[in-house]
Design an enzyme around this catalytic site. Structure first.
Site, PDB file in Angstrom:
ATOM      1  N   ASP A   7       0.849  -1.190   0.000  1.00  0.00           N
ATOM      2  CA  ASP A   7       0.000   0.000   0.000  1.00  0.00           C
ATOM      3  C   ASP A   7       0.889   1.246   0.000  1.00  0.00           C
ATOM      4  O   ASP A   7       1.879   1.323   0.725  1.00  0.00           O
ATOM      5  CB  ASP A   7      -0.911  -0.019   1.237  1.00  0.00           C
ATOM      6  N   ILE A   8       0.498   2.224  -0.784  1.00  0.00           N
ATOM      7  CA  ILE A   8       1.289   3.449  -0.914  1.00  0.00           C
ATOM      8  C   ILE A   8       1.237   4.295   0.364  1.00  0.00           C
ATOM      9  O   ILE A   8       2.122   5.112   0.610  1.00  0.00           O
ATOM     10  CB  ILE A   8       0.787   4.269  -2.133  1.00  0.00           C
ATOM     11  N   ASN A  34     -12.905  -2.870   2.583  1.00  0.00           N
ATOM     12  CA  ASN A  34     -13.828  -1.766   2.807  1.00  0.00           C
ATOM     13  C   ASN A  34     -14.866  -1.710   1.692  1.00  0.00           C
ATOM     14  O   ASN A  34     -14.576  -2.087   0.551  1.00  0.00           O
ATOM     15  CB  ASN A  34     -13.058  -0.445   2.835  1.00  0.00           C
ATOM     16  N   VAL A  52     -10.774   3.335  -3.455  1.00  0.00           N
ATOM     17  CA  VAL A  52     -10.484   2.812  -4.795  1.00  0.00           C
ATOM     18  C   VAL A  52     -11.551   1.767  -5.110  1.00  0.00           C
ATOM     19  O   VAL A  52     -11.686   0.766  -4.387  1.00  0.00           O
ATOM     20  CB  VAL A  52      -9.072   2.204  -4.882  1.00  0.00           C
ATOM     21  N   HIS A  78     -10.401  -4.957  -3.006  1.00  0.00           N
ATOM     22  CA  HIS A  78      -9.061  -5.321  -2.551  1.00  0.00           C
ATOM     23  C   HIS A  78      -9.093  -5.684  -1.082  1.00  0.00           C
ATOM     24  O   HIS A  78      -9.824  -5.080  -0.292  1.00  0.00           O
ATOM     25  CB  HIS A  78      -8.078  -4.160  -2.772  1.00  0.00           C
ATOM     26  N   HIS A  82      -7.075  -5.563   2.333  1.00  0.00           N
ATOM     27  CA  HIS A  82      -5.941  -4.970   3.042  1.00  0.00           C
ATOM     28  C   HIS A  82      -5.392  -6.062   3.958  1.00  0.00           C
ATOM     29  O   HIS A  82      -6.160  -6.654   4.745  1.00  0.00           O
ATOM     30  CB  HIS A  82      -6.400  -3.818   3.946  1.00  0.00           C
TER      31      HIS A  82
HETATM   32  P1  DGP Z   1      -9.553   1.726   0.311  1.00  0.00           P
HETATM   33  O1  DGP Z   1      -9.578   3.037   1.040  1.00  0.00           O
HETATM   34  O2  DGP Z   1     -10.034   0.556   1.132  1.00  0.00           O
HETATM   35  O3  DGP Z   1     -10.226   1.825  -1.031  1.00  0.00           O
HETATM   36  O4  DGP Z   1      -8.002   1.436   0.056  1.00  0.00           O
HETATM   37  C1  DGP Z   1      -7.314   1.895  -1.056  1.00  0.00           C
HETATM   38  C2  DGP Z   1      -5.852   1.797  -0.744  1.00  0.00           C
HETATM   39  O5  DGP Z   1      -5.135   1.907  -1.946  1.00  0.00           O
HETATM   40  C3  DGP Z   1      -5.346   2.897   0.179  1.00  0.00           C
HETATM   41  O6  DGP Z   1      -4.915   2.315   1.403  1.00  0.00           O
HETATM   42  C4  DGP Z   1      -4.181   3.505  -0.571  1.00  0.00           C
HETATM   43  C5  DGP Z   1      -3.922   2.549  -1.690  1.00  0.00           C
HETATM   44  N1  DGP Z   1      -3.515   3.170  -2.932  1.00  0.00           N
HETATM   45  C6  DGP Z   1      -4.186   4.134  -3.617  1.00  0.00           C
HETATM   46  N2  DGP Z   1      -3.517   4.452  -4.731  1.00  0.00           N
HETATM   47  C7  DGP Z   1      -2.404   3.668  -4.756  1.00  0.00           C
HETATM   48  C8  DGP Z   1      -1.330   3.536  -5.674  1.00  0.00           C
HETATM   49  O7  DGP Z   1      -1.231   4.205  -6.701  1.00  0.00           O
HETATM   50  N3  DGP Z   1      -0.365   2.627  -5.355  1.00  0.00           N
HETATM   51  C9  DGP Z   1      -0.428   1.846  -4.230  1.00  0.00           C
HETATM   52  N4  DGP Z   1       0.568   0.989  -4.020  1.00  0.00           N
HETATM   53  N5  DGP Z   1      -1.443   1.938  -3.345  1.00  0.00           N
HETATM   54  C10 DGP Z   1      -2.414   2.844  -3.617  1.00  0.00           C
END
Ligand code: DGP
Length: 124
Positions: free
Chosen positions: A31-32, A88, A97, A101, A103
């Site tokens: 996760d970023i 989520n 997003v 997915h 976590h």
């Molecule tokens: P959620 O809020 O449950 O939809 O989680 C989305 C997650 O995705 C959030 O923890 C940050 C991660 N995320 C968003 N954009 C990127 C990206 O470009 N790269 C990576 N590695 N993670 C991302």
């Protein structure tokens, strides 16, 4: 078909991500914006926007995501200590997003219940 998200670009390798696992059905990457010392995202390559969009024929795919999570927990060495797996859904669930997915969070002892800054609301 739901709208493309940043995760489609990660699947297509059009933008970089720290990929830790890949197979024909799924991809896992860091996760970023990590919320724990280990914070991985496990996504299906097939785009499904939210849990609400799951259909009967997605059973195996969703099960597969959990199997990947368990394998990664073994591989990263935190399976025995423990970890948390969260998906989520929509705004109140904290989804940002719209491509489902898991976590996978580990590397600290997490409290329960997990809710911080929650705002109770009337469900109707
Ligand atoms: P959620 O809020 O449950 O939809 O989680 C989305 C997650 O995705 C959030 O923890 C940050 C991660 N995320 C968003 N954009 C990127 C990206 O470009 N790269 C990576 N590695 N993670 C991302």
């Amino acid at each position: 078909m739901s709208t493309a998200t940043i995760f489609d670009k990660i699947i297509a390798k059009e933008i970089p991500a720290e990929i830790v696992y890949e197979d024909e059905l799924s991809l896992a990457f860091k996760d970023i914006n990590p919320q724990a010392p280990v914070h991985l995202l496990i996504i299906p390559k097939q785009r499904i926007a939210t849990i609400n969009d799951l259909e009967e024929h997605d059973r195996e795919l969703v099960g597969h995501l959990y199997i990947v999570a368990a394998r990664l927990a073994q591989q990263f060495g935190f399976a025995e200590d423990g970890y948390r797996v969260v998906m989520n859904c929509n705004e109140d669930g904290g989804q940002s997003v719209y491509h489902i997915h898991l976590h996978l969070l580990a590397g600290l002892t997490m409290g329960w219940p997990p809710f911080a800054n929650n705002r109770p609301k009337q469900l109707g």
